[in-house]
Design an enzyme around this catalytic site. Sequence first.
Site, mmCIF file in Angstrom:
data_model
loop_
_atom_site.group_PDB
_atom_site.id
_atom_site.type_symbol
_atom_site.label_atom_id
_atom_site.label_comp_id
_atom_site.label_asym_id
_atom_site.label_seq_id
_atom_site.Cartn_x
_atom_site.Cartn_y
_atom_site.Cartn_z
ATOM 1 N N CYS A 95 32.738 -1.280 101.734
ATOM 2 C CA CYS A 95 33.185 -2.620 101.374
ATOM 3 C C CYS A 95 34.412 -2.531 100.489
ATOM 4 C CB CYS A 95 32.055 -3.340 100.638
ATOM 5 S SG CYS A 95 32.450 -5.024 100.157
ATOM 6 N N HIS A 137 27.606 -8.486 107.481
ATOM 7 C CA HIS A 137 28.086 -7.990 106.189
ATOM 8 C C HIS A 137 28.960 -9.052 105.511
ATOM 9 C CE1 HIS A 137 29.923 -4.765 103.534
ATOM 10 N NE2 HIS A 137 30.828 -5.726 103.450
ATOM 11 N N GLU A 138 29.921 -9.590 106.250
ATOM 12 C CA GLU A 138 30.831 -10.581 105.671
ATOM 13 C C GLU A 138 30.106 -11.876 105.340
ATOM 14 O OE1 GLU A 138 33.610 -9.653 104.552
ATOM 15 O OE2 GLU A 138 33.646 -7.748 105.623
ATOM 16 N N HIS A 141 28.498 -11.814 102.028
ATOM 17 C CA HIS A 141 29.408 -12.147 100.926
ATOM 18 C C HIS A 141 29.392 -13.646 100.635
ATOM 19 C CE1 HIS A 141 31.437 -8.433 99.893
ATOM 20 N NE2 HIS A 141 31.654 -8.166 101.172
#
Length: 176
Positions: A95, A137-138, A141
């Site tokens: 990341c 994953h994004e 966030h």
Amino acid sequence: MAIREILTVPDPRLKQVSKPVEGGVTDDIRALMDDMLETMYDAPGIGLAAIQIGVPLRVIVMDLAREGEEPAPRYFVNPEILETIEEKKPYEEGCLSVPDIFDQVERSARCRIRYLDYDGKQVDEWAEDLYAVCIQHEMDHLEGTLFIDYLSRLKRDRAIDKVKKAKIRAIREDAN
């Protein structure tokens, strides 16, 4: 377009939950996505959420093209995961907000997503393999979750300490 600073752990802004973009994909949102893409390419990385540059909006950019291939940028405004398959696979993740740290995280190998693209068109599609991993994953966030939050407390604390020490070294080197 401008290259923006990427926030790194333990910056508390990374733990914020991002807000939906209101009013569709405007010129301001497109300018944000252009800056995000330039920032991501400069880092370099394959995905970036707006919160990683301190903007708490539900916006993601991504480019999964391999080195030597033509760039293939993708833009996601207000993305949602509609469905995932039960099968999970371990993937090594890194990341830009946790530089130089990599570890295994289990993610769904396939997920169905819906989002607005760069032109404001709604897209509903299945993501597989690296695309599925990257979008999950994004999207983490956007919820204030980092990939290191899936690791043991010991691994997570070590990762944060390593990033802090690297920041201190960089500051000292810049001062010399």
